[in-house]
Write a protein that holds these residues in place. Sequence first.
Motif, PDB file in Angstrom:
ATOM      1  N   THR A 305     -12.395  27.370   6.639  1.00  0.00           N
ATOM      2  CA  THR A 305     -11.618  27.988   5.578  1.00  0.00           C
ATOM      3  C   THR A 305     -10.079  27.992   5.814  1.00  0.00           C
ATOM      4  N   ARG A 410     -13.671  24.453   0.344  1.00  0.00           N
ATOM      5  CA  ARG A 410     -13.868  25.311   1.751  1.00  0.00           C
ATOM      6  C   ARG A 410     -13.778  26.802   1.501  1.00  0.00           C
ATOM      7  N   ASN A 412     -14.168  28.489  -1.746  1.00  0.00           N
ATOM      8  CA  ASN A 412     -15.000  28.904  -2.779  1.00  0.00           C
ATOM      9  C   ASN A 412     -13.832  29.066  -4.068  1.00  0.00           C
TER      10      ASN A 412
END
Length: 520
Positions: A305, A410, A412
């Motif tokens: 993320t 990555r 959301n």
Amino acid sequence: MRSLGLVHLIPPLFSIHLALAVSIPFRGYLSDSTHLSKRNNLTGISVTNGGNIIYGASINLGGNNFSVVLDTGSADLWVAGSVSSTQDTGKGVSVAYAVGNVQGNINLATLTFDDYSVNNQAYILVQDSSSFSPTLQSNGFQGLIGLGFDAESIVRNKLGKGAGDTPLSRIFQLNKTTQNFVSIQLNRAKDPSDPITGQITISEVISGYENVTSQPKLYLKDAFMDSSNQHWAVVTDNNGVIGPGGDDISIESIVPHVSGGKMVAVLDSGFTFSQVPRKMSDAIYGRVQGANYSTTEGIWKVPCTQNLSLSFVFGGVTVPIHPLDIVSNDLDASDPSGLCDGAFQPISTAFSMLGHYDMILGMNALRNMYTLFDYGNFVADTSNDQGDPYVQLLPLTDPTSALADFAKVRQNGTSSSSSNILLPASQESHSPVSATEKKQHLEGAVARNWPYIFVGCLAFVLSVLGCCVYACCCRKRRKGGARPFTRNPYQAIHEPPPPPMHMRPINSGGQYADPYRPRP
Ligand SMILES: *[C@@H]1O[C@H](CO)[C@@H](O)[C@H](O)[C@H]1NC(C)=O
Ligand SMILES: *[C@@H]1O[C@H](CO)[C@@H](O)[C@H](O)[C@H]1NC(C)=O
Ligand SMILES: *[C@@H]1O[C@H](CO)[C@@H](O)[C@H](O)[C@H]1NC(C)=O
Ligand SMILES: *[C@@H]1O[C@H](CO)[C@@H](O)[C@H](O)[C@H]1NC(C)=O
Ligand SMILES: *[C@@H]1O[C@H](CO)[C@@H](O)[C@H](O)[C@H]1NC(C)=O
Ligand SMILES: *[C@@H]1O[C@H](CO)[C@@H](O)[C@H](O)[C@H]1NC(C)=O
Ligand SMILES: *[C@@H]1O[C@H](CO)[C@@H](O)[C@H](O)[C@H]1NC(C)=O
């Protein structure tokens, strides 16, 4: 053992070193080829993307279609399979790549690539490609086409100039006045808004991207140590690498004639992940919370993320790198730990330390630039006014929309969280340097600085010798009957040894291979 994705190290650094021994070809060759008429409205042919880890295109050889990997880091064509109409020269060769090797007999067949066709193209007919990366077959490829220079070609070394010329040289020789260039654009898989279609063109520019020809020319001669060392290398600007947080993360170049914060980068479409100096890799990933360097894999593991920024600057042109290409899940899509790969991987072998280049920009960097590779007068038997080879780059990534894409894929869609904030520079982690690597660095430094070390030793020996002679003469003179010293002490010393670039690579390719997969 190795699994998927060892492709990130396909390319033959070997050939980079092989090139050291060969001089620039300028001999003529009577071509027996024909030039097909160009299709009207098509620029080039499409490039197939094997999951961001391998790129290839279609060729026809002796009547059969083959999908071949595009490799700017080597200069030979090989296919594994059967070719209907081919002539075996009976000459066997073997080509070692950073990962794997191939061998077979040199054959001659008619090659069609893009809209061009050449007769009697020399290539290697490989019976068994299992010693090459399995990623090749698993992605449906049956061979590889090297887009490097004649001087690097192992086939040409064996078969001779002319008959053994590389496919591109043969194509460029079809029309001696056409500009000798290839342009490549690689698309990005798993990117929600990638506007790029993967294409390769010969002597023409992709429509819509004509601007590339007005970009600054990055001459290869500025990167080379000498003219016999031919690969697609370009020099960054001073402070030409901008890392996360906008910091300059350039490192002092190991290439002797390059200084002032400039660095030499080899553009190599055979590497899935870029290979950069360890300090640079640490500067990119070492401040990420939760990042950890895997010594077994030789790579930074970074939370998937984490958005990061990175750009390279060439000739005043800034090339931003997409965050998806900095923290990659192309090899570990389903890693349960939630960690992805830091795709700017530390170079960990002396292979790279002889002082020819500082880093290798592979597919993850090349996706961010439309690249024009101009072969200029490195192609034998074409017009004399083609000039020195150069590269032109058109940046393709807009950092703002790239960040939005990254958030979509990555994060959301929620963009940054506090955990995505970098640690202060003072808390940067550093990846460990192994004892082997330290030794290789030392050996590399010795190899690079050999002439200086030699001169230093010579000066020392001469001064010691001088002192002895002086002392000796004085004593003799004092004793009377001094004899003139007739021999020049300099004569006793041999000529300096050849410069380091003619030395063999210190390390074999073995260690370079697949450094970030656990070894058995
Ligand atoms: C060339 O391609 C464009 C679209 O890319 C199309 O509009 C045009 O009709 C084509 N021309 C020919 C001659 O095929
Ligand atoms: C080979 O490739 C050409 C051009 O892409 C295509 O037209 C042809 O059908 C292919 N031949 C075979 C046997 O697949
Ligand atoms: C060679 O290329 C030039 C332009 O680059 C063109 O004008 C010429 O017609 C070509 N010659 C042949 C024989 O195709
Ligand atoms: C490309 O050309 C267009 C106009 O033709 C211009 O607006 C644009 O700034 C150019 N881009 C670059 C990078 O030179
Ligand atoms: C990396 O992982 C090891 C073992 O899990 C741990 O001891 C170390 O603190 C970690 N390093 C960082 C920078 O998170
Ligand atoms: C990550 O992206 C956010 C915006 O979405 C930005 O504010 C932040 O600086 C980025 N982090 C890094 C390390 O680039
Ligand atoms: C994104 O959302 C899905 C389900 O809504 C969740 O399972 C996943 O953990 C989330 N990922 C992140 C990085 O927040």
